[in-house]
Design a protein around this motif. Structure first.
Motif, mmCIF file in Angstrom:
data_model
loop_
_atom_site.group_PDB
_atom_site.id
_atom_site.type_symbol
_atom_site.label_atom_id
_atom_site.label_comp_id
_atom_site.label_asym_id
_atom_site.label_seq_id
_atom_site.Cartn_x
_atom_site.Cartn_y
_atom_site.Cartn_z
ATOM 1 N N LEU A 66 -7.718 -7.327 -5.893
ATOM 2 C CA LEU A 66 -6.504 -6.593 -6.249
ATOM 3 C C LEU A 66 -5.417 -6.751 -5.169
ATOM 4 C CD1 LEU A 66 -8.172 -3.285 -7.512
ATOM 5 C CD2 LEU A 66 -7.211 -5.126 -8.926
ATOM 6 N N PRO A 67 -4.144 -6.745 -5.556
ATOM 7 C CA PRO A 67 -3.072 -6.795 -4.565
ATOM 8 C C PRO A 67 -3.087 -5.546 -3.678
ATOM 9 C CG PRO A 67 -2.189 -7.028 -6.810
ATOM 10 C CD PRO A 67 -3.634 -6.707 -6.944
ATOM 11 N N VAL A 68 -2.681 -5.736 -2.434
ATOM 12 C CA VAL A 68 -2.673 -4.639 -1.465
ATOM 13 C C VAL A 68 -1.272 -4.504 -0.872
ATOM 14 C CG1 VAL A 68 -3.641 -3.788 0.710
ATOM 15 C CG2 VAL A 68 -5.091 -5.106 -0.860
ATOM 16 N N ILE A 69 -0.704 -3.324 -0.987
ATOM 17 C CA ILE A 69 0.589 -3.084 -0.352
ATOM 18 C C ILE A 69 0.450 -1.942 0.656
ATOM 19 C CG2 ILE A 69 1.819 -3.909 -2.415
ATOM 20 C CD1 ILE A 69 2.725 -0.977 -2.863
ATOM 21 N N VAL A 70 1.493 -1.774 1.478
ATOM 22 C CA VAL A 70 1.443 -0.769 2.547
ATOM 23 C C VAL A 70 2.668 0.139 2.466
ATOM 24 C CG1 VAL A 70 1.568 -0.466 5.070
ATOM 25 C CG2 VAL A 70 0.005 -2.180 4.086
ATOM 26 N N ASP A 71 2.450 1.416 2.735
ATOM 27 C CA ASP A 71 3.520 2.411 2.779
ATOM 28 C C ASP A 71 3.690 2.890 4.229
ATOM 29 O OD1 ASP A 71 5.014 4.758 2.822
ATOM 30 O OD2 ASP A 71 4.041 5.656 1.084
ATOM 31 N N PRO A 72 4.614 2.255 4.978
ATOM 32 C CA PRO A 72 4.793 2.648 6.379
ATOM 33 C C PRO A 72 5.585 3.947 6.523
ATOM 34 C CG PRO A 72 6.329 0.889 5.833
ATOM 35 C CD PRO A 72 5.530 1.164 4.586
ATOM 36 N N SER A 73 6.158 4.449 5.448
ATOM 37 C CA SER A 73 6.922 5.699 5.513
ATOM 38 C C SER A 73 5.975 6.886 5.652
ATOM 39 C CB SER A 73 7.804 5.859 4.265
ATOM 40 O OG SER A 73 8.594 4.711 4.064
ATOM 41 N N HIS A 74 5.057 7.034 4.679
ATOM 42 C CA HIS A 74 4.064 8.097 4.801
ATOM 43 C C HIS A 74 3.046 7.771 5.887
ATOM 44 C CE1 HIS A 74 5.834 8.828 0.849
ATOM 45 N NE2 HIS A 74 5.609 10.092 1.113
ATOM 46 N N GLY A 75 2.871 6.496 6.156
ATOM 47 C CA GLY A 75 1.906 6.071 7.170
ATOM 48 C C GLY A 75 2.257 6.515 8.577
ATOM 49 N N THR A 76 3.551 6.704 8.839
ATOM 50 C CA THR A 76 3.981 7.132 10.174
ATOM 51 C C THR A 76 4.700 8.479 10.139
ATOM 52 O OG1 THR A 76 6.129 6.052 9.983
ATOM 53 C CG2 THR A 76 4.330 4.720 10.870
ATOM 54 N N GLY A 77 5.467 8.711 9.087
ATOM 55 C CA GLY A 77 6.264 9.941 8.992
ATOM 56 C C GLY A 77 7.499 9.916 9.877
ATOM 57 N N LEU A 78 7.752 8.777 10.525
ATOM 58 C CA LEU A 78 8.838 8.687 11.503
ATOM 59 C C LEU A 78 9.757 7.506 11.171
ATOM 60 C CD1 LEU A 78 6.542 9.144 14.620
ATOM 61 C CD2 LEU A 78 8.164 10.854 13.726
#
Ligand code: PEP
Ligand code: MN
Length: 277
Positions: free
Chosen positions: A203-215
């Protein structure tokens, strides 16, 4: 590599060694290119949605995000615009040509949200909501499944397996940070999950750096790192005026920051033999 656990049958890489590509209105998710999904955390007003959507589209986002039903920690926080938000989302999608992704929190919302959205998001808090996963498995739309904040990679893959087992193989996995002892960031973005998931699953994998850092200031670094680690795309929060946002303003990029980041992401992608779509 010997898998660290028994990989669920349908999501397992063996099932499609070349990797699955999910097509959303002419955009490939999971192919050789990386896709950028951007937009506000929540749909707040016509002006906020349209202005933000026009900017992210201009700077190269291919898919628009925006929540109409919001899972908020406090019942007194803004809960989203609901159906009115969905209607605005559909309108802005027609204007900009961008497909849209929005969250479903409840089995009773799937039918309604499917009328307006191109991708249904199952959020972190619902990754182990099994009735919701089963209904998502019967929906005729791709599902963006976010990793539960307390979920192992094995549990994440099992959640995806629920959806596939019901007949829907259009699942995009999203790493969005997990809860650890660390408190300086909102979550601990587990970028090692990217190569692990890609190794174990097709399956494709994407990343959410917004919620991942909160900063906000940290989002560009982790976005670039995610692409370097082999992510098939990013989902990021962008707001035309983050200071005034009703939800997650502290982690939302303003359009100028998003534009600069897109320039850097293209260079990183090129350096590893990929491209930003
Ligand atoms: C979101 O995407 O706005 C959201 C609520 O994400 P998560 O489920 O990862 O917290
Ligand atoms: Mn958010």
């Amino acid at each position: 590599m010997r898998p660290p656990f028994q990989v669920p049958e349908r999501v397992g890489r063996k099932n499609n060694p070349g990797g699955s590509i999910i097509k959303v209105k002419g955009n490939d998710i999971g192919g050789s290119g990386a896709i950028i999904i951007a937009g506000p955390c929540a749909i707040e007003s016509r002006e906020q949605l349209f202005e933000t959507a026009r900017s992210v589209s201009l700077y190269g986002a291919r898919i628009l995000r925006g929540g109409a039903f919001k899972p908020r920690s406090s019942p007194y926080s803004f809960q989203g615009m609901g159906e009115e938000g969905l209607r605005l989302l559909k309108e802005v999608s027609l204007e900009t040509g961008m497909p849209v992704v929005t969250e479903v929190m409840d089995t009773r919302q799937i039918e309604l949200v499917s009328e307006f959205a191109d991708i249904l998001q199952v959020g972190s808090r619902n990754m182990q909501n099994y009735p919701l996963l089963k209904e998502a498995g019967q929906a005729k739309k791709p599902i963006l499944l976010k990793r539960g904040m307390m979920a192992t990679v094995e549990e994440f893959l099992l959640a995806a397996e629920y959806i596939l087992s019901q007949g829907n193989d259009q699942v995009i996995l999203c790493e969005r940070g997990i809860r650890t002892f660390e408190t300086s960031t909102r979550n601990t973005l587990d970028l090692s999950a990217v190569p692990m998931l890609k190794q174990l699953s097709h399956l494709p994998v994407i990343v959410d750096p917004s919620h991942g850092t909160g900063l906000r200031w940290m989002v560009p670094s982790m976005a670039k790192a995610a692409i370097a680690a082999g992510a098939d795309g990013l989902i990021m929060e962008v707001h035309y005026n983050p200071e005034a946002a009703l939800c997650d303003g502290q982690q939302s990029l303003c359009p100028d920051e998003f534009s600069l980041l897109m320039r850097d992401l293209r260079k990183i992608a090129l350096a590893i033999g990929r491209e930003i779509l």
